[in-house]
Design an enzyme around this catalytic site. Structure first.
Site, PDB file in Angstrom:
ATOM      1  CG  ASP A   1      47.841  -9.602 -20.317  1.00 28.09           C
ATOM      2  OD1 ASP A   1      47.556 -10.472 -19.473  1.00 28.09           O
ATOM      3  OD2 ASP A   1      47.307  -9.549 -21.436  1.00 28.09           O
TER       4      ASP A   1
ATOM      5  CG  ASP B   1      44.012  -9.890 -24.265  1.00 25.75           C
ATOM      6  OD1 ASP B   1      44.114  -9.655 -23.048  1.00 25.75           O
ATOM      7  OD2 ASP B   1      44.428 -10.939 -24.782  1.00 25.75           O
TER       8      ASP B   1
END
Length: 159
Positions: free
Chosen positions: A130, A114
């Protein structure tokens, strides 16, 4: 939408996700964080071993299984042409690409990379896959509410 075009769209989106993650691993990880708009938005390297918001941390097998189920269902639905509009198809392509992108991370890294962080609202760090999943789910809800017609509705609309 032709199956080839669907697979090509998923592949392109997965490549975009993986290129961004590769950059994060090779460049951002050593730096940690790059402020783009101080106090609002930055790129921050995070190794997420859970699901959204790090839920169920270190249950990679469960996430891998779930991803394969989601990908399988989406492929079946698209192949059997159950989705009636291009928007519905795009929505599922986005969800599928996001699932594949994060699945690749889980299989080969044992965590998801991330890097996108909105610090102004202290939102959890997330990634391109995402974004694909969330956008796809939102579009699919729109499709189901406003575009999808049940068999009885289609029959009366065609009469």
């Amino acid at each position: 939408m032709a199956i080839f075009m669907t697979l090509l769209a998923v592949a392109v989106l997965v490549i975009v996700d993986q290129v961004v993650k590769l950059w994060a691993v090779t460049s951002l990880a050593s730096i940690g964080s790059i402020p783009l708009i101080p106090g609002v938005f930055q790129l921050t390297y995070v190794e997420n071993r859970g699901a959204a918001f790090s839920l169920l941390e270190n249950h990679q097998g469960l996430f891998i299984f779930f991803a394969f189920v989601v990908i399988g269902v989406i492929c079946t639905v698209l192949y059997k042409k159950y989705i009636q509009t291009p928007l519905g198809q795009v929505a599922l392509i986005l969800v599928c690409a996001g699932a594949v992108g994060n699945l690749i991370d889980r299989i080969f890294r044992n965590f998801v990379v991330d890097m996108i962080h909105f610090s102004l609202i202290d939102f959890p760090v997330f990634n391109v896959a995402d974004i694909f999943v969330c956008t796809g789910v939102a579009l699919f809800f729109y499709y189901m509410i406003f575009q999808h017609k049940e068999d009885e509705e289609k029959d009366t609309a065609e009469s």
